[in-house]
Design an enzyme around this catalytic site. Structure first.
Site, PDB file in Angstrom:
ATOM      1  NE  ARG A  65      -3.405  -0.160   2.620  1.00  0.00           N
ATOM      2  CZ  ARG A  65      -4.918  -0.671   2.440  1.00  0.00           C
ATOM      3  NH1 ARG A  65      -5.189  -1.705   2.291  1.00  0.00           N
ATOM      4  NH2 ARG A  65      -5.735   0.430   2.630  1.00  0.00           N
ATOM      5  CB  CYS A  72      -7.702  14.344   3.365  1.00  0.00           C
ATOM      6  SG  CYS A  72      -9.079  13.441   3.064  1.00  0.00           S
ATOM      7  CE1 TYR A  78     -12.414   7.230   9.163  1.00  0.00           C
ATOM      8  CE2 TYR A  78     -14.738   7.625  10.034  1.00  0.00           C
ATOM      9  CZ  TYR A  78     -13.853   7.362   9.025  1.00  0.00           C
ATOM     10  OH  TYR A  78     -14.308   7.320   7.834  1.00  0.00           O
ATOM     11  NE  ARG A 115      -6.659  -1.520  -1.901  1.00  0.00           N
ATOM     12  CZ  ARG A 115      -7.532  -1.447  -2.573  1.00  0.00           C
ATOM     13  NH1 ARG A 115      -8.395  -0.255  -2.650  1.00  0.00           N
ATOM     14  NH2 ARG A 115      -8.255  -2.189  -3.251  1.00  0.00           N
ATOM     15  CB  SER A 172     -13.595   5.739   2.736  1.00  0.00           C
ATOM     16  OG  SER A 172     -12.700   4.982   2.693  1.00  0.00           O
ATOM     17  CE  LYS A 208     -13.041  -6.294  -2.245  1.00  0.00           C
ATOM     18  NZ  LYS A 208     -11.475  -6.775  -1.836  1.00  0.00           N
ATOM     19  CB  CYS A 305      -1.762 -10.705  13.295  1.00  0.00           C
ATOM     20  SG  CYS A 305      -2.467  -9.260  13.708  1.00  0.00           S
ATOM     21  NE  ARG A 310      -3.737  -6.068   4.020  1.00  0.00           N
ATOM     22  CZ  ARG A 310      -4.895  -5.454   3.886  1.00  0.00           C
ATOM     23  NH1 ARG A 310      -5.507  -4.226   4.422  1.00  0.00           N
ATOM     24  NH2 ARG A 310      -6.180  -6.048   3.328  1.00  0.00           N
ATOM     25  CG  ASP A 566     -14.887  52.229  12.223  1.00  0.00           C
ATOM     26  OD1 ASP A 566     -15.334  53.110  13.070  1.00  0.00           O
ATOM     27  OD2 ASP A 566     -14.764  52.723  11.340  1.00  0.00           O
TER      28      ASP A 566
HETATM   29  N1  SAM Z   1      -8.776   8.973   1.820  1.00  0.00           N
HETATM   30  C1  SAM Z   1      -9.045   7.806   1.347  1.00  0.00           C
HETATM   31  C2  SAM Z   1     -10.288   7.162   2.312  1.00  0.00           C
HETATM   32  O1  SAM Z   1     -10.830   7.485   3.224  1.00  0.00           O
HETATM   33  O2  SAM Z   1     -10.675   6.094   1.662  1.00  0.00           O
HETATM   34  C3  SAM Z   1      -7.610   7.057   1.739  1.00  0.00           C
HETATM   35  C4  SAM Z   1      -6.939   6.773   3.072  1.00  0.00           C
HETATM   36  S1  SAM Z   1      -8.050   6.261   4.497  1.00  0.00           S
HETATM   37  C5  SAM Z   1      -6.998   6.698   5.861  1.00  0.00           C
HETATM   38  C6  SAM Z   1      -8.054   4.458   4.204  1.00  0.00           C
HETATM   39  C7  SAM Z   1      -9.207   3.905   5.017  1.00  0.00           C
HETATM   40  O3  SAM Z   1      -8.860   3.815   6.588  1.00  0.00           O
HETATM   41  C8  SAM Z   1     -10.487   4.661   4.840  1.00  0.00           C
HETATM   42  O4  SAM Z   1     -11.569   3.482   4.322  1.00  0.00           O
HETATM   43  C9  SAM Z   1     -10.991   4.955   6.310  1.00  0.00           C
HETATM   44  O5  SAM Z   1     -12.334   4.696   6.515  1.00  0.00           O
HETATM   45  C10 SAM Z   1     -10.009   4.019   7.088  1.00  0.00           C
HETATM   46  N2  SAM Z   1     -10.011   4.474   8.530  1.00  0.00           N
HETATM   47  C11 SAM Z   1      -9.322   5.652   8.859  1.00  0.00           C
HETATM   48  N3  SAM Z   1      -9.251   5.843  10.131  1.00  0.00           N
HETATM   49  C12 SAM Z   1      -9.920   4.675  10.653  1.00  0.00           C
HETATM   50  C13 SAM Z   1     -10.029   4.335  11.922  1.00  0.00           C
HETATM   51  N4  SAM Z   1      -9.731   5.044  13.089  1.00  0.00           N
HETATM   52  N5  SAM Z   1     -10.716   2.977  12.239  1.00  0.00           N
HETATM   53  C14 SAM Z   1     -11.115   2.354  10.983  1.00  0.00           C
HETATM   54  N6  SAM Z   1     -10.646   2.782   9.808  1.00  0.00           N
HETATM   55  C15 SAM Z   1     -10.275   3.876   9.651  1.00  0.00           C
HETATM   56 FE1  SF4 Z   2      -9.372  11.831   4.590  1.00  0.00          FE
HETATM   57 FE2  SF4 Z   2     -11.188  10.739   5.946  1.00  0.00          FE
HETATM   58 FE3  SF4 Z   2      -9.770   9.004   4.193  1.00  0.00          FE
HETATM   59 FE4  SF4 Z   2      -8.810  10.053   6.561  1.00  0.00          FE
HETATM   60  S1  SF4 Z   2     -10.450   8.723   6.225  1.00  0.00           S
HETATM   61  S2  SF4 Z   2      -7.867  10.202   4.704  1.00  0.00           S
HETATM   62  S3  SF4 Z   2      -9.810  11.918   6.785  1.00  0.00           S
HETATM   63  S4  SF4 Z   2     -11.272  10.812   3.601  1.00  0.00           S
END
Ligand code: SAM
Ligand code: SF4
Length: 600
Positions: A65, A72, A78, A115, A172, A208, A305, A310, A566
């Site tokens: 990855r 972003c 989260y 990825r 996402s 997905k 695990c 990855r 003002d």
């Molecule tokens: N910005 C892209 C996105 O949101 O798809 C790619 C990067 S994001 C960090 C990758 C994945 O990590 C996303 O599907 C997001 O929902 C997941 N993710 C981020 N923080 C997370 C958390 N605290 N717990 C579970 N999944 C998390």
């Molecule tokens: Fe941005 Fe949300 Fe993806 Fe995190 S999970 S990189 S804040 S879109």
């Protein structure tokens, strides 16, 4: 040669290193490193899968990855800490060439799946060319190029990315409710993501959907997501909320996958287990007759695990062998110091060999030194390879400098505008190279309703509107004696930015290339439900310079708000309040920063 023999040989090399360390470290290290390289080359000569990608638990890492950016366009609570993140300086981010070099090395060593992730990968300039470059690795064994994206700004660009080689997309999307979307991502955009989903379904065989489930927030939507799989080739993956630095994780906010499955089975008693993809992290289920399926990524309650295949490269070029392990080593620094491919592979091999059998339990996950998620996929104190795996490795000089710099700055915070004797002095920027810098600041002035109406309504009020209107007309005339408040404040903010170095004694004068100011009236409900009226001033200032422009952006906002004051003081002088002045974002310097909460 069997994997066991290879691993035994590698351990032998490592133990020789250890003994060497205790005696004549400096003299023998070069020789020992050469021996390790020789051994790895010998082993790899017998197998297309490099032993560097096999860990001590015989896991073969054929999935890489790559994070393309730390930036972003969303701020999911989260993933991004509420206090924001410090971005790496742009020169620390891997270039396209460096990404393609590493991708090529990993693929020739046995990686078959790549990825792209982030941050948000689609905000990286040149993503299309990166995908095309990775696509050229197919003859060396690469089978798929995937991307995980929030889909906010993807729907128009998706066809081009697919034409260049993208084969898989994970979108996402945590909620189908517009308001909840804004709460979870701290931005608006549900409809844009849904457009991307449609575009993806039109051009890819399967999409997905990643859904992070948070108790009391979006867990009530699980059945709606399952329904999406009825007629569409969607694989919904419910992800357990995971702890990362700054995301205020709490076990109480986590919904175990077993609980979600129970809710789904209560509605669909015929739900059946579907075959999992090899090494897939999701356990997959299906409703008979539905086109798609759904699964659970239970990283917390039931980790996967044992079959983890990855490896991750962060946007600033660190290799991370486990999401929950704070240890990292910089491949970027090695590449920039002229390392050959076999030297890089040796470093990768050491890192992989240091991978633990499994990550610690959810309560023990390191959320102080590990990165926030947005930076995995930044910045934190660099752990050197030296700390990571072998007592004999000599950290590259550059890495040692970084470590020292971090230690010294964190142990002894120092004001940059004081000289050694504690006197005020201007920072000497003579030796700095000018870069393109931008800063955005914002602030707010609370005004009473009457003043709000005056700045937002239009002239004139006719006399037959009654006495209240006439009274307000009189107030309007009074307030407008000086002209239109927001236009004047707009111009004042621009003038303020230009005058910053005249006002703030130790600020360097900068040749500003752009100043953009927006003043927006807002009505909001306060805690007691009474409406509050305010004007928000947001200023973005840019320059090509040696120091940052946040003071200019802050001055613009302050002067803009003072000007509103003002202009309105004749009718609202006693009741107004200026506040919430913050820097939202600054880029182009050594400490780039974006704030998660805009407050506005
Ligand atoms: N910005 C892209 C996105 O949101 O798809 C790619 C990067 S994001 C960090 C990758 C994945 O990590 C996303 O599907 C997001 O929902 C997941 N993710 C981020 N923080 C997370 C958390 N605290 N717990 C579970 N999944 C998390
Ligand atoms: Fe941005 Fe949300 Fe993806 Fe995190 S999970 S990189 S804040 S879109």
């Amino acid at each position: 040669m069997s994997t066991t023999t290879r691993l035994a040989l590698r351990r032998l090399c490592t133990s020789k290193f250890t003994r060497g360390f205790h005696t004549t470290l400096t003299r023998s290290s070069a020789k020992l490193r050469a021996q390790v390289r020789e051994k790895i080359a010998e082993i790899d000569g017998t197998s297309p899968f490099s032993s560097a990608l096999i860990d001590s638990f015989r896991r073969r890492h054929d999935y890489l990855r790559i994070s393309l950016t730390e930036r972003c366009n969303l701020r999911c609570f989260y993933c991004m800490p509420s206090e924001g993140i410090e971005l790496s300086p742009s020169e620390n981010i891997l270039t396209n060439e460096e990404i393609l070099r590493l991708a090529g090395l990993f693929v020739r060593s046995g990686v078959t799946k790549i990825r792209l992730t982030g941050g948000e990968p689609t905000v990286r300039k040149g993503i299309s060319e990166i995908i095309a470059g990775i696509n050229e690795l197919r003859p060396y064994g690469l089978k798929s190029i995937g991307m995980t994206s929030n889909g906010l700004s993807l729907h128009r660009r998706l066809p081009e990315l697919i034409a260049n080689g993208l084969t898989h997309l994970n979108l996402s999307l945590d909620t189908l409710d517009e308001f909840r979307f804004e709460i979870m991502t701290r931005r608006r955009g549900l409809h844009a993501v849904l457009r991307t989903l449609d575009a993806a379904l039109a051009s890819l065989p399967f999409v997905k959907l990643n859904v992070v489930v948070v108790k009391g927030l979006n867990d009530s939507e699980v059945l709606d997501f399952v329904e999406m799989t009825k007629d569409k080739p969607i694989s919904v993956r419910f992800i357990e909320f995971m702890p990362f630095t700054g995301n205020k994780w709490d076990v109480k906010k986590m919904v175990p996958s077993s609980e979600l499955l129970r809710v789904i089975s209560d509605r669909h008693s015929d739900v059946v287990r579907a075959p999992d993809e090899l090494n897939d992290t999701a356990r997959t289920w299906k409703i008979p007759g539905y086109v798609g399926n759904f699964g659970f990524i239970s990283s917390m309650s039931d980790h996967f695990c044992a079959t983890c295949n990855r490896l991750r490269i962060t946007a600033d070029g660190q290799i991370k062998v486990c999401l929950f392990d704070a240890k990292e080593v910089s491949l970027r620094d090695q590449m920039r110091q002229g390392a050959t491919d076999s030297e890089l592979l040796e470093t990768i091999g050491h890192a992989v060999l240091g991978k633990q059998e499994k990550h610690v339990g959810m309560q023990d996950i390191d959320v102080t030194t590990n990165r926030p998620m947005i930076l995995i996929g930044g910045r934190r104190p660099h752990t050197t390879l030296y700390q990571l795996i072998s007592p004999i490795f000599i950290p590259p000089p550059h890495t040692r400098t970084l470590q020292r710099r971090f230690n010294s700055s964190s142990a002894n915070p120092r004001l940059s505008h004081l000289d050694d004797a504690g006197r005020a002095s201007m920072v000497d920027v003579d030796n700095k190279v000018p870069t393109k810098r931008t800063a955005t600041a914002s602030g707010r002035i609370f005004v009473p309703q009457i003043a709000y109406k005056l700045v937002t309504s239009t002239y004139p009020v006719s006399e037959d509107e009654g006495s209240a209107a006439i009274a307000s007309h009189a107030a309007a005339s009074k307030a407008r004696r000086k002209g239109d408040a927001l236009t004047v404040a707009h111009l004042a903010a621009i003038m303020g930015a230009k005058k910053t170095s005249d006002l703030i004694p130790l600020c360097h004068p900068l040749a500003l290339s752009n100043i953009s100011v927006v003043l927006s009236p807002e009505v909001s409900a306060s805690g007691s439900d009474a409406q509050r009226y305010s004007i928000v001033c947001r200023a973005t200032v840019s320059c090509e310079g040696k120091t940052g422009v946040e003071m200019e952006a802050l001055t613009a906002v302050s002067v803009g708000l003072l000007t509103v004051w003002d202009m309105l003081k004749a009718v609202a002088g006693k009741e107004m309040e200026i506040g919430e002045i913050i820097v939202e974002e600054k880029t182009g310097g050594t400490h780039d920063f974006i704030r998660a909460e805009k407050k506005m």
